[in-house]
Design a protein around this motif. Structure first.
Motif, PDB file in Angstrom:
ATOM      1  N   VAL A 106     -11.440   1.386  -2.869  1.00  0.00           N
ATOM      2  CA  VAL A 106     -10.153   1.873  -2.395  1.00  0.00           C
ATOM      3  C   VAL A 106     -10.403   3.072  -1.479  1.00  0.00           C
ATOM      4  CG1 VAL A 106      -7.924   2.846  -3.065  1.00  0.00           C
ATOM      5  CG2 VAL A 106      -9.032   1.130  -4.524  1.00  0.00           C
ATOM      6  N   TYR A 107      -9.732   3.068  -0.322  1.00  0.00           N
ATOM      7  CA  TYR A 107      -9.880   4.144   0.652  1.00  0.00           C
ATOM      8  C   TYR A 107      -8.506   4.687   1.048  1.00  0.00           C
ATOM      9  CZ  TYR A 107     -14.592   2.249   1.223  1.00  0.00           C
ATOM     10  OH  TYR A 107     -15.872   1.801   0.994  1.00  0.00           O
ATOM     11  N   ARG A 108      -8.521   5.866   1.597  1.00  0.00           N
ATOM     12  CA  ARG A 108      -7.318   6.448   2.165  1.00  0.00           C
ATOM     13  C   ARG A 108      -7.203   6.023   3.625  1.00  0.00           C
ATOM     14  NH1 ARG A 108      -3.390   8.478  -0.624  1.00  0.00           N
ATOM     15  NH2 ARG A 108      -4.859   9.731  -1.853  1.00  0.00           N
ATOM     16  N   GLU A 109      -6.025   5.560   4.043  1.00  0.00           N
ATOM     17  CA  GLU A 109      -5.830   5.193   5.446  1.00  0.00           C
ATOM     18  C   GLU A 109      -6.060   6.403   6.350  1.00  0.00           C
ATOM     19  OE1 GLU A 109      -1.957   3.579   5.989  1.00  0.00           O
ATOM     20  OE2 GLU A 109      -2.245   1.952   4.550  1.00  0.00           O
ATOM     21  N   ARG A 162       0.817  -1.199   0.000  1.00  0.00           N
ATOM     22  CA  ARG A 162       0.000   0.000   0.000  1.00  0.00           C
ATOM     23  C   ARG A 162       0.856   1.257   0.000  1.00  0.00           C
ATOM     24  NH1 ARG A 162      -1.406  -3.443   3.036  1.00  0.00           N
ATOM     25  NH2 ARG A 162      -0.790  -2.404   4.957  1.00  0.00           N
ATOM     26  N   ARG A 220      -3.085   4.085   0.737  1.00  0.00           N
ATOM     27  CA  ARG A 220      -4.417   3.639   0.339  1.00  0.00           C
ATOM     28  C   ARG A 220      -4.554   2.151   0.652  1.00  0.00           C
ATOM     29  NH1 ARG A 220      -4.387   4.997  -5.892  1.00  0.00           N
ATOM     30  NH2 ARG A 220      -2.265   4.199  -5.609  1.00  0.00           N
ATOM     31  N   LEU A 259     -12.099   6.337  -2.566  1.00  0.00           N
ATOM     32  CA  LEU A 259     -11.391   7.006  -3.654  1.00  0.00           C
ATOM     33  C   LEU A 259     -11.873   6.474  -4.993  1.00  0.00           C
ATOM     34  CD1 LEU A 259      -7.793   6.892  -2.135  1.00  0.00           C
ATOM     35  CD2 LEU A 259      -9.372   8.832  -2.163  1.00  0.00           C
TER      36      LEU A 259
END
Length: 231
Positions: A80-83, A22, A25, A45
């Protein structure tokens, strides 16, 4: 709307890369996980769904999406995501994991933290990444609701620090919990390092008939005890 039909599509290549390594993301798979993210206000995202499923997102041919999935049975939806990392662990109730290398245990602790009202999970040295694929799946969506924070030392943990150590200290259930406290949990075999135990305010154990509990089980029982006997 255009349907992605090739596994060589650049967006799908990015998904496969994020499953391995990663860059801030991460990927979440499955309708339940994505629903938990939506409920917690996490904006993806990018979102993908099997063509014809009726689910929101960029449509991908089902067989092609299955090849991207890290699940053995495939998936109908992923995103998909942002941490998100908290700047510091917060109380009044926190769980800190030290040297817990199994990502499944980390994810399960997040799930237990949500179930029993913990305010944060602190990720100590040597602990598996909560945003790794196995941890995300094991959290069953709790990752989106429970703040996580990185810590390097015991002094960073909020409230009274209680080290869970097999057969040491008083039984956890017999001791009145502090209004603000952090449960510090180590790996099943190694347990907590001596300096970590020494840095805690007290030591407690969960009376059991067998040799040990794994980290997730120990944290779950301890969180239950604290929720059953609130300060």
């Amino acid at each position: 709307m255009t349907v992605i039909t090739s596994p060589h599509n650049e967006k799908l290549k990015t998904l496969r890369r994020l499953q391995r390594r990663r860059d801030g993301r991460f990927v979440a798979e499955g309708e339940d996980l994505l629903a938990a993210a939506d409920a917690a206000g996490w904006e993806p995202l990018e979102r993908f769904a099997a063509a014809g499923s009726g689910l929101p997102g960029t449509e991908v041919e089902a067989e092609v999406l299955a090849k991207v999935s890290a699940l053995g049975s495939g998936t109908r939806a992923l995103a998909v995501y942002r941490e998100r990392w908290a700047t510091a662990p917060t109380g009044p109730r926190c769980v800190a994991l030290w040297g817990v290398r199994d990502p499944g245990n980390v994810g399960t602790v997040l799930r237990s933290a949500l179930a029993f009202g913990a305010d944060c999970v602190a990720i100590g040295p040597g602990t598996a990444d909560p945003y790794g694929p196995k941890a995300v799946r094991a959290s069953m969506g709790a990752l989106f609701a429970v703040p996580v924070a990185r810590v390097e030392g015991i002094a960073e943990l909020p409230g009274e620090r209680i080290a869970l150590v097999a057969r040491a200290g008083a039984p956890l259930a017999a001791t009145a919990p502090s209004p603000d406290c952090t449960l510090v949990v180590g790996a099943e075999r190694e347990g907590l390092p001596g300096d970590v135990v020494a840095g805690c305010d007290r030591t407690a154990h969960i009376p059991i008939a067998s040799e040990s509990l794994n980290a997730a089980m120990a944290a779950t029982v301890a969180l239950y005890e604290l929720s059953r006997n609130p300060a």
